[in-house]
Design a protein around this motif. Structure first.
Motif, PDB file in Angstrom:
ATOM      1  N   SER A  90      -4.149   5.925  -8.971  1.00 16.81           N
ATOM      2  CA  SER A  90      -5.036   4.846  -9.402  1.00 16.81           C
ATOM      3  C   SER A  90      -4.332   3.503  -9.354  1.00 16.81           C
ATOM      4  CB  SER A  90      -5.560   5.113 -10.814  1.00 16.81           C
ATOM      5  OG  SER A  90      -4.502   5.204 -11.731  1.00 16.81           O
ATOM      6  N   MET A  91      -5.135   2.462  -9.067  1.00 15.40           N
ATOM      7  CA  MET A  91      -4.620   1.106  -8.977  1.00 15.40           C
ATOM      8  C   MET A  91      -5.605   0.161  -9.658  1.00 15.40           C
ATOM      9  SD  MET A  91      -4.975  -2.015  -7.183  1.00 15.40           S
ATOM     10  CE  MET A  91      -5.720  -1.619  -5.585  1.00 15.40           C
ATOM     11  N   GLU A  92      -5.077  -0.699 -10.527  1.00 14.72           N
ATOM     12  CA  GLU A  92      -5.889  -1.699 -11.220  1.00 14.72           C
ATOM     13  C   GLU A  92      -5.231  -3.063 -11.041  1.00 14.72           C
ATOM     14  OE1 GLU A  92      -7.398  -0.319 -15.255  1.00 14.72           O
ATOM     15  OE2 GLU A  92      -5.720   1.052 -14.896  1.00 14.72           O
ATOM     16  N   ALA A  93      -6.058  -4.089 -10.843  1.00 17.02           N
ATOM     17  CA  ALA A  93      -5.515  -5.427 -10.620  1.00 17.02           C
ATOM     18  C   ALA A  93      -6.598  -6.462 -10.860  1.00 17.02           C
ATOM     19  CB  ALA A  93      -4.992  -5.551  -9.188  1.00 17.02           C
ATOM     20  N   LEU A  94      -6.172  -7.710 -10.947  1.00 22.17           N
ATOM     21  CA  LEU A  94      -7.136  -8.797 -10.844  1.00 22.17           C
ATOM     22  C   LEU A  94      -7.712  -8.768  -9.430  1.00 22.17           C
ATOM     23  CD1 LEU A  94      -5.113 -11.642 -12.609  1.00 22.17           C
ATOM     24  CD2 LEU A  94      -7.125 -10.456 -13.512  1.00 22.17           C
ATOM     25  N   LYS A  95      -8.945  -9.217  -9.313  1.00 23.52           N
ATOM     26  CA  LYS A  95      -9.587  -9.190  -7.991  1.00 23.52           C
ATOM     27  C   LYS A  95      -8.752  -9.947  -6.957  1.00 23.52           C
ATOM     28  CE  LYS A  95     -13.332  -8.492  -5.350  1.00 23.52           C
ATOM     29  NZ  LYS A  95     -13.136  -9.358  -4.209  1.00 23.52           N
ATOM     30  N   SER A  96      -8.102 -11.024  -7.386  1.00 22.91           N
ATOM     31  CA  SER A  96      -7.302 -11.830  -6.469  1.00 22.91           C
ATOM     32  C   SER A  96      -6.057 -11.098  -5.966  1.00 22.91           C
ATOM     33  CB  SER A  96      -6.880 -13.137  -7.153  1.00 22.91           C
ATOM     34  OG  SER A  96      -6.139 -12.853  -8.334  1.00 22.91           O
ATOM     35  N   GLU A  97      -5.609 -10.059  -6.683  1.00 23.09           N
ATOM     36  CA  GLU A  97      -4.414  -9.310  -6.295  1.00 23.09           C
ATOM     37  C   GLU A  97      -4.758  -7.923  -5.753  1.00 23.09           C
ATOM     38  OE1 GLU A  97      -1.605 -10.686  -6.197  1.00 23.09           O
ATOM     39  OE2 GLU A  97      -1.992 -12.483  -7.389  1.00 23.09           O
ATOM     40  N   PHE A  98      -6.040  -7.655  -5.572  1.00 23.90           N
ATOM     41  CA  PHE A  98      -6.467  -6.315  -5.171  1.00 23.90           C
ATOM     42  C   PHE A  98      -5.910  -5.940  -3.802  1.00 23.90           C
ATOM     43  CE2 PHE A  98      -9.655  -3.302  -3.432  1.00 23.90           C
ATOM     44  CZ  PHE A  98      -9.530  -2.297  -4.393  1.00 23.90           C
ATOM     45  N   ASP A  99      -5.927  -6.856  -2.848  1.00 20.65           N
ATOM     46  CA  ASP A  99      -5.409  -6.546  -1.515  1.00 20.65           C
ATOM     47  C   ASP A  99      -3.919  -6.221  -1.552  1.00 20.65           C
ATOM     48  OD1 ASP A  99      -7.834  -6.783  -0.260  1.00 20.65           O
ATOM     49  OD2 ASP A  99      -7.548  -8.874   0.339  1.00 20.65           O
ATOM     50  N   PHE A 100      -3.187  -6.953  -2.395  1.00 27.21           N
ATOM     51  CA  PHE A 100      -1.768  -6.639  -2.569  1.00 27.21           C
ATOM     52  C   PHE A 100      -1.606  -5.229  -3.128  1.00 27.21           C
ATOM     53  CE2 PHE A 100       1.916  -6.438  -5.406  1.00 27.21           C
ATOM     54  CZ  PHE A 100       2.944  -6.738  -4.518  1.00 27.21           C
ATOM     55  N   GLY A 101      -2.423  -4.889  -4.129  1.00 23.87           N
ATOM     56  CA  GLY A 101      -2.375  -3.553  -4.697  1.00 23.87           C
ATOM     57  C   GLY A 101      -2.693  -2.474  -3.682  1.00 23.87           C
ATOM     58  N   LEU A 102      -3.663  -2.744  -2.802  1.00 18.41           N
ATOM     59  CA  LEU A 102      -4.006  -1.783  -1.748  1.00 18.41           C
ATOM     60  C   LEU A 102      -2.821  -1.540  -0.814  1.00 18.41           C
ATOM     61  CD1 LEU A 102      -7.626  -2.688  -0.548  1.00 18.41           C
ATOM     62  CD2 LEU A 102      -6.897  -0.710  -1.893  1.00 18.41           C
ATOM     63  N   GLU A 103      -2.118  -2.629  -0.475  1.00 17.28           N
ATOM     64  CA  GLU A 103      -0.963  -2.484   0.405  1.00 17.28           C
ATOM     65  C   GLU A 103       0.110  -1.619  -0.250  1.00 17.28           C
ATOM     66  OE1 GLU A 103      -0.554  -3.227   3.433  1.00 17.28           O
ATOM     67  OE2 GLU A 103      -2.294  -4.508   3.827  1.00 17.28           O
ATOM     68  N   LYS A 104       0.292  -1.802  -1.551  1.00 19.73           N
ATOM     69  CA  LYS A 104       1.286  -1.004  -2.262  1.00 19.73           C
ATOM     70  C   LYS A 104       0.862   0.463  -2.355  1.00 19.73           C
ATOM     71  CE  LYS A 104       4.549  -3.894  -3.138  1.00 19.73           C
ATOM     72  NZ  LYS A 104       5.871  -3.678  -2.484  1.00 19.73           N
ATOM     73  N   MET A 105      -0.426   0.686  -2.590  1.00 21.45           N
ATOM     74  CA  MET A 105      -0.937   2.058  -2.626  1.00 21.45           C
ATOM     75  C   MET A 105      -0.738   2.730  -1.267  1.00 21.45           C
ATOM     76  SD  MET A 105      -4.835   3.318  -3.488  1.00 21.45           S
ATOM     77  CE  MET A 105      -4.732   3.260  -5.272  1.00 21.45           C
ATOM     78  N   LYS A 106      -1.056   2.003  -0.234  1.00 17.81           N
ATOM     79  CA  LYS A 106      -0.883   2.519   1.133  1.00 17.81           C
ATOM     80  C   LYS A 106       0.579   2.835   1.412  1.00 17.81           C
ATOM     81  CE  LYS A 106      -1.490   0.968   5.933  1.00 17.81           C
ATOM     82  NZ  LYS A 106      -1.962  -0.164   6.773  1.00 17.81           N
ATOM     83  N   ALA A 107       1.473   1.922   1.012  1.00 23.98           N
ATOM     84  CA  ALA A 107       2.905   2.123   1.238  1.00 23.98           C
ATOM     85  C   ALA A 107       3.419   3.343   0.480  1.00 23.98           C
ATOM     86  CB  ALA A 107       3.677   0.876   0.817  1.00 23.98           C
ATOM     87  N   LEU A 108       2.934   3.542  -0.727  1.00 24.64           N
ATOM     88  CA  LEU A 108       3.368   4.686  -1.540  1.00 24.64           C
ATOM     89  C   LEU A 108       2.952   6.002  -0.902  1.00 24.64           C
ATOM     90  CD1 LEU A 108       4.750   5.597  -4.146  1.00 24.64           C
ATOM     91  CD2 LEU A 108       2.549   5.387  -5.304  1.00 24.64           C
ATOM     92  N   LEU A 109       1.748   6.053  -0.359  1.00 20.41           N
ATOM     93  CA  LEU A 109       1.280   7.271   0.305  1.00 20.41           C
ATOM     94  C   LEU A 109       2.041   7.523   1.606  1.00 20.41           C
ATOM     95  CD1 LEU A 109      -2.569   6.940  -0.231  1.00 20.41           C
ATOM     96  CD2 LEU A 109      -1.087   8.697  -1.208  1.00 20.41           C
ATOM     97  N   ALA A 110       2.404   6.440   2.287  1.00 27.05           N
ATOM     98  CA  ALA A 110       3.075   6.577   3.586  1.00 27.05           C
ATOM     99  C   ALA A 110       4.552   6.912   3.448  1.00 27.05           C
ATOM    100  CB  ALA A 110       2.902   5.287   4.386  1.00 27.05           C
ATOM    101  N   ASP A 111       5.191   6.389   2.383  1.00 23.49           N
ATOM    102  CA  ASP A 111       6.644   6.494   2.286  1.00 23.49           C
ATOM    103  C   ASP A 111       7.096   6.728   0.844  1.00 23.49           C
ATOM    104  OD1 ASP A 111       9.356   6.325   3.093  1.00 23.49           O
ATOM    105  OD2 ASP A 111       9.407   4.177   2.587  1.00 23.49           O
TER     106      ASP A 111
END
Length: 413
Positions: A90-111
């Motif tokens: 799960s990932m929670e963020a301000l709407k303005s930081e959501f894309d950053f959070g998505l990148e981190k979620m993606k990175a965690l799944l990849a590596d």
């Protein structure tokens, strides 16, 4: 705006996406929920929880500290957790930081940081937690109740594992567990925020990009043991910890579960005013609190409860609980009790939908349990119109709740 379900196709898989709109606050949240991937799917006792803790160690590239600091600097929360049935990232963020959070979620799944160093760190921490549990008498009583109530099933094993299973765990087993369970075919996405359907689709595709196809295992269902059994554990304690449980024949997608919700409130989950609290604490002063609930999940359903009392009062407390449950099953509830329950459920409804997280959780459960989005509103209306004779007929139709098993932690006399 009510929650909706859409599907996003990735690598030929139509991933169900439960979307909850949030227009009042600039918040956004996403959960990747992997079905049949929690502790019930453990290949080694505790491996699901251990694997979730490994994802808490960040990426291999950044390491645990740098990864956590990057998230903290942007006020993004990203964490993994393994329940009984599901594994959730799960990932929670301000709407303005959501894309950053998505990148981190993606990175965690990849590596993910599946290094020997991180593995030993998580093992040490888990073994320390298990060591602390040796003096947690509630944990001991609850764990041993499940061991007899669900003997021969994965529910009989503690979700945290055992010192022996964690000590013998291998890094490669964790790697295999994540690969075998965290895949597209197992996935349900829950997302909340101020998004258009196109934005939802783009966010889902970005987050799950590292995932591949996988094999889907059938979700099992386990019945609680109807043989009345008892296990007693002797410890150096000043209190007796009494946990009890019984079978409860109810499927997660059965709309009659609403009767169980009201019945459980009156019997033991409603706090002061509930039968167990009144008889055990108010009338006899045997415990500070006494609690009972009906659990209804896709994989298992059962009745459970607990109380603490003086060592010398343990036998009397057991007898009172048994009498309360038997009387409840044979005589049902009163009109006043039903009316009080109705007032509670109808009056407290706004408190259950205050936050985005609450609404997302509710929408997911409605979808996951198979009742359909909007079930909660229908359930409230069913409670509003519930008749005493129908509720009592339901209670009498479930005598299995009276087949109590016991797990007691006490001190030798």
């Amino acid at each position: 705006m009510a929650a909706t379900v859409m599907h996003v196709e990735v690598q030929g898989v139509k991933i169900p996406v439960v979307f909850e709109s949030e227009k009042r606050l600039p918040l956004a949240s996403m959960e990747l929920v992997f079905q049949n991937s929690g502790s019930l799917a453990d290949t080694v006792p505790g491996i699901a929880r251990f694997s979730a803790a490994m994802l808490g160690e960040g990426t291999r590239k950044e390491g645990a500290i740098a990864f956590a600091e990057a998230l903290e600097n942007r006020a993004v929360e990203l964490h993994a957790d393994a329940g009984r049935e599901t594994f959730v990232l799960s990932m929670e963020a301000l709407k303005s930081e959501f894309d950053f959070g998505l990148e981190k979620m993606k990175a965690l799944l990849a590596d993910p940081n599946l290094t020997p160093e991180s593995f030993e760190k998580v093992r040490t921490r888990t073994l320390g937690e298990l060591q602390q549990k040796k003096s947690d008498f509630d944990y001991i009583a609850a764990t041993r109740l499940r061991s007899i109530l669900f003997e021969g099933t994965p529910l009989a094993h503690p979700a945290l594992g055992t010192p022996e299973s964690i000590q013998g765990l291998k890094l490669e087993a964790v790697r295999s567990y994540l690969e075998d369970h965290l895949h597209l075919d197992n996935l349900i996405v829950v997302i909340g925020g101020k998004f258009t359907p196109a934005e939802v689709e783009a966010a889902v595709k970005k987050a799950v990009a590292p995932l591949t196809r996988g094999t889907v295992a059938a979700i099992p269902h386990f019945a609680a043991n109807d043989k009345e059994r008892e296990t007693v554990t002797y410890e150096e304690t000043d209190q007796a910890y009494i946990y009890f449980g019984a079978p409860y024949t109810m499927r997660a997608d059965d709309t009659k579960r609403v009767y169980g919700k009201v019945a459980a409130f009156i019997l033991g989950s409603g706090g002061f005013g509930s039968r167990l609290m009144e008889e055990v604490r108010v009338k006899r002063g045997l415990a500070y609190s006494a609690y009972g609930r009906l659990v209804t999940n896709r994989t298992h359903s059962y009745f459970s409860g607990y109380l603490q009392t003086k060592i010398a009062s343990g036998d009397e407390a057991k007898k009172v609980v048994k009498e309360v449950v038997d009387t409840f099953l044979s005589h049902g509830v009163t009109a006043d009790e039903l009316e009080s329950a109705k007032k509670f459920f109808l009056g407290s409804e706004p408190l259950r939908t205050e936050t985005l997280a609450q609404r997302m959780s509710r929408a997911f459960r409605e979808y996951y349990d198979g009742l359909g989005l909007g079930w909660s509103a229908k359930e409230l209306e069913m409670i509003r119109q519930m008749k005493l004779e129908d509720l009592n007929a339901f209670i009498k139709a479930h005598p299995e709740i009276g087949k109590l098993s016991w797990s007691i932690v006490t001190k030798k006399k």
